[in-house]
Structures are given as structure tokens and as C-alpha cells.
Design an enzyme around this catalytic site. Structure first.
Site, short mmCIF file in Angstrom:
data_model
loop_
_atom_site.label_atom_id
_atom_site.label_comp_id
_atom_site.label_asym_id
_atom_site.label_seq_id
_atom_site.Cartn_x
_atom_site.Cartn_y
_atom_site.Cartn_z
N THR A 259 58.20 43.38 78.04
CA THR A 259 58.95 42.40 77.25
C THR A 259 59.03 41.06 77.97
O THR A 259 58.81 40.00 77.38
CB THR A 259 60.37 42.92 76.98
OG1 THR A 259 60.30 44.18 76.34
CG2 THR A 259 61.15 41.94 76.13
N TYR B 231 60.22 47.97 64.48
CA TYR B 231 60.18 47.65 63.05
C TYR B 231 60.06 48.89 62.16
O TYR B 231 60.77 49.01 61.16
CB TYR B 231 59.06 46.66 62.71
CG TYR B 231 59.14 46.17 61.28
CD1 TYR B 231 60.10 45.23 60.91
CD2 TYR B 231 58.31 46.69 60.31
CE1 TYR B 231 60.21 44.81 59.60
CE2 TYR B 231 58.41 46.27 58.99
CZ TYR B 231 59.37 45.34 58.64
OH TYR B 231 59.48 44.93 57.33
N TYR C 62 60.40 53.87 77.01
CA TYR C 62 61.28 52.70 77.12
C TYR C 62 62.18 52.66 75.91
O TYR C 62 61.73 52.44 74.78
CB TYR C 62 60.43 51.44 77.24
CG TYR C 62 61.18 50.13 77.38
CD1 TYR C 62 62.53 50.09 77.74
CD2 TYR C 62 60.53 48.92 77.18
CE1 TYR C 62 63.20 48.88 77.87
CE2 TYR C 62 61.19 47.71 77.31
CZ TYR C 62 62.52 47.69 77.65
OH TYR C 62 63.18 46.50 77.77
N ARG D 135 66.32 45.68 70.84
CA ARG D 135 65.12 44.94 70.47
C ARG D 135 64.32 45.66 69.38
O ARG D 135 63.75 45.02 68.50
CB ARG D 135 64.21 44.73 71.69
CG ARG D 135 64.68 43.60 72.60
CD ARG D 135 63.66 43.37 73.69
NE ARG D 135 64.04 42.24 74.53
CZ ARG D 135 63.70 40.97 74.31
NH1 ARG D 135 62.99 40.65 73.25
NH2 ARG D 135 64.10 40.02 75.13
N LYS E 236 62.82 54.50 80.89
CA LYS E 236 63.51 53.26 81.22
C LYS E 236 64.64 53.13 80.21
O LYS E 236 64.40 52.97 79.01
CB LYS E 236 62.57 52.06 81.14
CG LYS E 236 63.27 50.72 81.39
CD LYS E 236 62.33 49.54 81.16
CE LYS E 236 63.07 48.22 81.31
NZ LYS E 236 62.21 47.04 81.01
N ILE F 137 63.61 48.73 86.51
CA ILE F 137 62.53 47.86 86.06
C ILE F 137 63.21 46.56 85.68
O ILE F 137 63.94 46.47 84.71
CB ILE F 137 61.74 48.49 84.90
CG1 ILE F 137 61.03 49.75 85.42
CG2 ILE F 137 60.74 47.50 84.31
CD1 ILE F 137 60.28 50.54 84.37
#
Length: 296
Positions: free
Chosen positions: A46, A109, A135, A140, A164, A206
Site C-alpha cells: 500500500t 471492492y 494482509y 481500506r 499482517k 510491516i
């Protein structure tokens, strides 16, 4: 054995003035992190503006990072997509380049069910023969990896090794570790929660913070692992004002400005991201100076 322990940098992607990837500067950044305590390099995540890179650029950056790191650090490639077959293709190509692991974000999405999410990760893992870190960042992607789903995948799929966790939900993180008997390779996805996640058996972080404070972020983890929990906590708390400013606008807007304020000259952002506001730039610069970071 974990892909890495300690602080992995979620590396920014440097751009030329015309918006193209600046590979000479990327080479400098890789050397910088190899020489300043970073424990792993995460490319095209990202923070690296992966969602605005073309697939060709994406894979060029991954290949370049593997070649230029020269095994000095483990390289983990962000190869997640909202399409399973695209994720598979990019992941297989990254494995061919020699990455040490893959960081795969939940499909954004589409908002898959937990059943669909499990099927997605299993399909990728079957095709891409490298260690996979899932992740989870629902803020997001709109999609959370439930603890039961994470545990099932880590338990049942050999090369899905960890997660993560950027949910910010410590109870959820604890349940993942409970359901996996503490065997998940857990990495904090939030710089303000490194020590709390290490206390639950985490392997490291991370990190966005590592872009500007690689040694200090490494030291938070190293002190904790050495038994100096008090020292790790002190460093974690000292970093809180800076971390807040690194997220005063959506990541990676502030951190891209921060590395530029240090004189690294990594260029601007790709739209739809825009430059940080003057007010936030001022407070970011002050937080950096207060933390002891030298500005150009």
C-alpha cells in the site's frame, strides 16, 4: 521458520517528475535500508502505491528489488489484487524472480464472503509456491479476515504462514493467536501497536515508520525480543507523536513527504493521491525533528 523477525519496511515507490518509476532512487532506498537496521523489504505494498502501478511496473519493481537487495534482506512482494487470477499470475511471476515471501491483501471492492476469502487464498497458495502472509486491513478493502478463517488457512495450508494484522482490534489478534496455538507468524500492520502485538507472540511489524526511522523501529522489536520490554515500550511511546503525523492524511501521502523532507527526493504521488496540506507538512516536519530525525 518465519520469513523475518523484526521491522520490515513498507517501502515507498520513488517517482520521477514525469511520474515514471525512479529506479535509481529505488536502488538508493534499498541500500539505505540494508545499511540502517531494517529487517525485511516489502515492495509494492500500500505504501508503495501499488494500486496505481501498472502490472508491468509492479513486476519490474519486484524484480529490481530482488536483484538489488542481493540477499542482504528478505524481500516480500505485495502481489494482492481484487481478482484471484491476477493475484495468482503476479504471485507466480514474483516467485520466479526469487522473492522470499508474498504479502497478499484481501480482495478489495468485491467484498467476498469468508468462504470466498478462504477459497481465494487457497487458490493463490496452490499456484504460488512461496510463504504467504495474508494482509487484513478492512479500513481500506472493506473486508476483514475473521480469526476463524485466518486460523483455518494457517493450519491447513502449508505455505500460508501468517498474517499482517491492521484491524486495530487487539481482541481479534489475540483470538487468531489462540486459535493457531500461537503458531501464526503475526506482524503488526499498525506502527502504534508494535509492542502490543509482540506481546501476543508477534514476529514483528510491516512498517510505514521504518521509511524514516529504520533503526528505531528495528530497535523496538530487538529490545522486546532481548527481554527489554521496558525499553521497547519507551521507544514505542516516544514514536507515537511521529506515527500520528505519518497518518495525519491517508497513507502514503505523509510518509512520501517525510522521506522528501529528509532529502531522499522520492518525488510526488500518483493521482488520485495529492500532496499533503501545508498545515500538515508543518506539523509532520516538527514531529520528525522532535523525534531526532535530521531534515534536509
Amino acid at each position: 521458520m518465519a520469513i523475518f523477525t523484526g521491522a520490515g519496511v513498507a517501502l515507498v515507490t520513488p517517482f520521477h517528475e514525469d511520474g515514471s518509476v525512479n529506479f535509481d532512487k529505488l536502488d538508493e532506498l534499498i541500500d539505505y535500508h540494508c545499511e540502517n537496521g531494517t529487517d525485511s523489504l516489502i515492495i509494492c505494498g500500500t505504501t508503495g502505491e501499488s494500486s496505481t502501478l501498472s502490472e508491468e511496473e509492479h513486476m519490474e519493481c519486484i524484480k529490481f528489488a530482488v536483484e538489488r537487495t542481493k540477499k542482504r534482506l528478505p524481500v516480500i512482494a505485495g502481489t494482492g489484487s481484487n481478482a484471484t487470477y491476477t493475484t495468482i499470475d503476479m504471485s507466480k511471476e514474483a516467485v520466479e524472480y526469487g522473492v522470499d515471501g508474498l504479502l497478499i491483501v484481501t480482495p478489495y471492492y468485491n467484498k467476498a464472503t469468508q468462504k470466498g476469502l478462504a477459497a481465494h487464498y487457497k487458490a493463490v497458495a496452490e499456484e504460488a509456491k512461496a510463504p504467504i502472509i495474508m494482509y487484513s486491513v478492512a479500513s481500506r478493502t472493506g473486508l476483514n479476515i475473521a480469526p476463524e478463517t485466518a486460523a483455518e488457512l494457517i493450519r491447513d495450508v502449508d505455505n500460508i504462514v501468517g498474517i499482517k494484522e491492521a484491524s486495530g482490534n487487539i481482541a481479534q489478534v489475540a483470538k487468531i493467536m489462540y486459535l493457531t496455538d500461537g503458531k501464526a507468524d503475526l506482524y503488526s500492520g499498525n506502527d502504534d501497536q508494535i509492542v502490543p502485538l509482540l506481546s501476543l507472540g508477534g514476529k514483528g511489524v510491516i512498517s510505514v515508520l521504518s521509511n524514516v526511522a529504520p533503526k528505531e523501529t528495528h530497535d523496538i522489536c530487538a529490545k522486546f525480543f532481548a527481554g527489554d520490554v521496558k525499553g521497547a515500550c519507551e521507544l514505542q511511546l516516544k514514536a507515537i507523536p511521529l506515527i500520528e503525523q505519518l497518518f495525519c492524511e491517508v497513507n502514503p501521502i505523509p510518509v512520501k513527504k517525510a522521506v522528501n523532507l529528509m532529502g531522499m527526493e522520492c518525488g510526488g504521488l500518483r493521482m488520485p493521491l495529492t500532496e499533503i496540506s501545508p498545515e500538515h507538512e508543518k506539523s509532520l516536519a516538527q514531529a520528525m525533528k522532535d523525534f531526532g530525525i535530521k531534515l534536509a
